[in-house]
Motif scaffolding. Structure first.
Motif, PDB file in Angstrom:
ATOM      1  N   GLN A  74      29.514  49.509 -38.334  1.00 55.19           N
ATOM      2  CA  GLN A  74      28.184  49.999 -38.330  1.00 55.19           C
ATOM      3  C   GLN A  74      28.716  51.523 -38.418  1.00 55.19           C
ATOM      4  O   GLN A  74      28.437  52.299 -37.803  1.00 55.19           O
ATOM      5  N   PHE A  75      27.966  52.578 -39.528  1.00 57.18           N
ATOM      6  CA  PHE A  75      27.764  53.681 -40.161  1.00 57.18           C
ATOM      7  C   PHE A  75      26.316  54.349 -40.096  1.00 57.18           C
ATOM      8  O   PHE A  75      25.443  53.285 -40.524  1.00 57.18           O
ATOM      9  N   LEU A 107      41.837  55.352 -38.222  1.00 57.51           N
ATOM     10  CA  LEU A 107      41.656  54.996 -39.940  1.00 57.51           C
ATOM     11  C   LEU A 107      40.022  56.209 -40.284  1.00 57.51           C
ATOM     12  O   LEU A 107      41.013  56.526 -41.658  1.00 57.51           O
ATOM     13  N   ILE A 108      39.507  56.067 -39.978  1.00 59.33           N
ATOM     14  CA  ILE A 108      38.114  56.439 -39.768  1.00 59.33           C
ATOM     15  C   ILE A 108      38.794  57.770 -40.285  1.00 59.33           C
ATOM     16  O   ILE A 108      38.245  58.347 -41.417  1.00 59.33           O
ATOM     17  N   PRO A 109      39.268  59.259 -39.166  1.00 62.25           N
ATOM     18  CA  PRO A 109      38.732  60.168 -39.377  1.00 62.25           C
ATOM     19  C   PRO A 109      40.096  60.211 -40.422  1.00 62.25           C
ATOM     20  O   PRO A 109      40.061  61.540 -41.984  1.00 62.25           O
ATOM     21  N   LEU A 162      33.396  59.779 -37.659  1.00 61.57           N
ATOM     22  CA  LEU A 162      33.432  59.503 -36.525  1.00 61.57           C
ATOM     23  C   LEU A 162      32.238  59.874 -35.626  1.00 61.57           C
ATOM     24  O   LEU A 162      30.972  59.611 -35.358  1.00 61.57           O
ATOM     25  N   VAL A 163      32.341  61.194 -35.475  1.00 62.79           N
ATOM     26  CA  VAL A 163      31.060  62.291 -34.923  1.00 62.79           C
ATOM     27  C   VAL A 163      30.547  63.348 -35.410  1.00 62.79           C
ATOM     28  O   VAL A 163      31.855  64.044 -36.189  1.00 62.79           O
ATOM     29  N   ARG A 213      29.815  51.324 -34.267  1.00 62.14           N
ATOM     30  CA  ARG A 213      30.894  50.179 -34.039  1.00 62.14           C
ATOM     31  C   ARG A 213      32.272  50.800 -34.946  1.00 62.14           C
ATOM     32  O   ARG A 213      31.978  50.575 -36.477  1.00 62.14           O
ATOM     33  N   PRO A 214      33.663  51.005 -34.484  1.00 55.51           N
ATOM     34  CA  PRO A 214      33.688  50.582 -32.436  1.00 55.51           C
ATOM     35  C   PRO A 214      32.708  52.362 -32.318  1.00 55.51           C
ATOM     36  O   PRO A 214      33.130  52.785 -33.213  1.00 55.51           O
ATOM     37  N   PHE A 215      32.936  52.078 -30.673  1.00 54.62           N
ATOM     38  CA  PHE A 215      31.878  53.506 -30.915  1.00 54.62           C
ATOM     39  C   PHE A 215      33.439  54.380 -30.475  1.00 54.62           C
ATOM     40  O   PHE A 215      34.122  53.782 -29.483  1.00 54.62           O
ATOM     41  N   PRO A 216      32.718  55.961 -30.621  1.00 57.99           N
ATOM     42  CA  PRO A 216      34.322  56.668 -30.318  1.00 57.99           C
ATOM     43  C   PRO A 216      33.865  57.267 -29.119  1.00 57.99           C
ATOM     44  O   PRO A 216      33.876  58.401 -29.588  1.00 57.99           O
TER      45      PRO A 216
END
Lengths: 302, 393
Positions: free
Chosen positions: B133-134, B233-235, B252-253, B298-301
């Motif tokens: 979830q973004f 992977l997200i970063p 992520l944030v 989600r996933p919660f960082p």
């Protein structure tokens, strides 16, 4: 007409269906007629459970199960993907479900699929109750049948409603092919499945498949019981091609008691006066079918 | 790359079209409708080569894209509110079957009472499905998160569905200036979908089997493991995104003026723009305030959140959703992320903006003032006192 060995085992042996299961035989007949160029979907239910206990699978064709009420919707997704990638000309899509998923919880998704005109054959294996959960009443449970949620008692004669007329409802969708079938008539099943798959657009076949556990008959009676349903007029076999109905005539019409008596789910009808009245109502339903579909032998009809 | 002043829904539809989905299915529900109507237009005009299937419910929309995804094509759907709830069991199923379905949630409140305006109760209610979830702050992010979501979802190390959340009306119906990338740029970032498993008569597989107790636990473990892997992977993908598109995207944030901040307000989605304004004004007044945007819920960082908040004294978390009887779902996550850390800040969770109640700079300034005096944990921001509440409260 003789099936080739190649297609004989598209629904492989070794699954865990009960002895005498009509649905497993029905699925095997459908696949044998359909051949290998098929993608099949299935609703949650007996068929899904007894044929796909991971890591085993009885399916020799690609098979997709998601939930109880969405077999028609996931099949529509399969069809849309095949269409946009140009593969629909070579691959047939068959959606499957039991009577509960077809008549009740998945009714909306099936209606939507048929209305949208997807090139899909939907097969409903009709064993007339929620058998996978332990014999609860569905919209296709026949009048007066005893199930765990329509038990007979001092205030009850079993299921209070007649079968929802799904073939008529789906004919009203204006789809090119609707048929009823019975597992006791395998050559008829074979012909209907093949004919359905030769037609483009949405098709619906509803196949009567006895469940010895739920109907409470001996496991070696599956075929004879299914045959009696047809012979009494309670399960008329017909096809509707573009709305034009052709029914399979009966050589001889039998009284409904011949079909009902061997089944434990109707045993309460053979005790007492109230049962007699209910038997008369069931006979009236059969008579209605016989009239409506012209099932009676030609001699008797003239 | 072209710059356009367009409605958020249209912007997202253009972003989705650039991702070249081959099957799109949706059921209309406000405020998602402009997105799917725009896509239907593109298909009707021949600008987008896709099957657009109008279905009879959100349950079938999700089911239809499930079936299409299992057949090996890229798919898209969108919904909101009751539609997300109706999709709920299908979303669990899609994630469990490891199908990279990408969808938009035009965030809206849940009935009863019926309310078509924005909060995030809908997407939050399906946080446990296994989907990524973004949350988008603005329409540029809403667009960018779609390229990002497809790229992640289809990576063979992930193979999970993703939901891009954008605040209903506040973003979906707002006209903003956005950068629309070229098709070539999107194609570089998002290569064609290569399914790992696909329904094909040439190589039949069985999908959606029964798993007994000796195997079910492991399948759930694997979904969770794949979801957690995306934290790494997200970063990486955010770096690739910046290289291809020339701006930040995904992640992520994101912190705003966190350096030396004593008080940090945490939020998700469009409220972040209001928070930036609030923080900037507070800084002008000499208050050491910052803001933290949670992009990936989600996933919660946990680690990234703890890193960003570790030096603050006080953290205020705004939740546009509530877990009835417990509190704000984002606040709960933030508290858990900080729990047990030496010198961790005090965290207060606030329920705010439900059902389209506006969160203004003024209300946030009142909150900052209140937080100086007391711990506002559990409060509802701007709760009216002139409404008759005795009977039910």
């Amino acid at each position: 007409m003789a099936p080739t060995r190649d297609t004989d085992h598209l629904f492989a042996a070794g699954h865990s269906a009960c002895a005498g299961c009509g649905q497993s035989l029905g699925a095997r007949l459908v696949l044998r007629a359909a051949g290998r160029q098929v993608i099949a979907t299935d609703a949650t239910g007996c068929l899904e459970v007894f044929s796909t206990n991971y890591p085993n699978s009885a399916w020799e064709v690609p098979w997709l199960h998601s939930l109880f009420e969405n077999s028609a919707a996931i099949a529509a997704g399969v069809e849309a993907a095949l269409k946009i990638t140009g593969r629909l000309k070579d691959i047939r899509v068959i959606a499957q479900g039991g009577d509960g998923s077809t008549a009740d919880i998945g009714f909306g998704s099936l209606s939507g699929m048929l209305e949208r005109g997807h090139d899909i054959l939907y097969v409903c294996y009709d064993n007339e109750a929620y058998m996978n959960t332990g014999v609860q009443r569905s919209g296709l449970t026949p009048l007066a049948a005893s199930t765990t949620t329509s038990p007979p008692g001092l205030e009850s004669l079993g299921n209070p409603t007649r079968k929802k007329d799904l073939p008529a409802i789906f004919m009203a969708h204006g789809i090119p092919y609707v048929a009823t079938a019975s597992v006791a008539y395998p050559f008829d099943v074979d012909r209907k499945v093949k004919k359905a798959l030769s037609i483009r657009g949405p098709k619906y076949i509803q196949m009567h498949v006895p469940c010895p556990l739920g109907w409470r008959h001996d496991t070696d009676q599956t075929m004879s019981i299914a045959q009696l349903a047809v012979q009494t007029g309670l399960y008329p076999l017909f096809e509707a091609e573009d709305g034009k109905v052709t029914a399979r005539k009966l050589a001889k019409v039998l009284p409904v008691e011949d079909y009902l008596r061997p089944q434990g789910r109707f045993a309460h009808l053979f005790r007492g006066e109230a049962g007699k009245a209910e038997l008369a109502r069931i006979q009236a339903l059969a008579d209605e079918n016989i009239r409506k579909f012209g099932l009676a032998p030609a001699r008797a009809a003239s | 790359m072209t710059r356009k002043l367009i409605e958020g829904s249209r912007a997202v539809a253009e972003a989705v079209a650039l991702c070249r989905p081959q099957v799109i299915s949706a059921y209309p529900i406000t405020p998602q409708t402009h997105i799917v109507a725009e896509l239907a237009d593109m298909v009707a005009e021949g600008h987008l080569r896709a099957e657009f299937v109008n279905v009879e419910s959100e349950h079938s929309a999700a089911s239809l894209v499930l079936g299409a995804s299992a057949t090996g094509v890229r798919v898209y759907t969108a919904s909101t509110s009751q539609g997300i709830l109706l999709m709920n069991e299908v979303l669990y199923n899609i994630a469990g079957m490891r199908l990279p379905v990408v969808m938009t949630c035009a965030n809206r409140a849940i009935s009863a009472p019926i309310n078509i305006w924005n909060d995030q109760q809908d997407s939050i209610s399906v946080r446990d499905t296994g989907m990524m979830q973004f949350y988008a702050e603005n329409n540029q992010e809403a667009m960018d998160l779609h390229y990002f979501a497809y790229r992640l979802a289809e990576d063979h190390r992930v193979l999970l569905p993703a939901m891009v959340c954008m605040d209903g009306f506040i973003l979906t119906h707002a006209y903003e200036s956005v950068e629309v990338p070229t098709q070539a740029q999107v194609d570089v970032f998002l290569p064609p979908y290569q399914p790992l498993y696909v329904l094909d008569p040439a190589d039949p597989i069985t999908m959606g089997t029964l798993a007994e107790p000796d195997k079910y636990l492991e399948t759930r473990y694997m979904v969770n493991a794949a979801l957690e892997k995306t934290l790494d992977l997200i970063p990486t993908f955010a770096g690739e995104f910046a290289a291809v598109f020339g701006r930040r995207g995904g992640g992520l944030v994101e912190g705003y003026r966190l350096q030396d901040a004593e008080t940090v307000i945490v939020g998700m989605g469009s409220v972040m723009s209001t928070l930036r304004e609030t923080v900037a004004a507070a800084r002008e007044r000499g208050q050491r305030v910052g803001a933290l945007k949670v992009i990936t819920y989600r996933p919660f960082p946990k680690a990234a959140v703890a890193r960003a908040l570790g030096r603050a004294k006080r953290v205020l978390v705004l939740d546009k959703a509530i877990s009835m009887g417990s509190g704000g779902p984002l606040a709960t996550e933030v508290k858990a992320a900080l729990y047990g850390r030496r010198g961790a800040p005090r965290v207060a969770g606030l329920i705010a903006g439900l059902g389209g109640r506006e969160i203004t700079v003024e209300s946030l300034e009142r909150l900052l003032a209140l937080a100086e005096k007391e711990n506002p944990d559990g409060r509802f921001l701007d709760l009216r006192t002139d409404v008759e509440m005795e009977i039910y409260a």
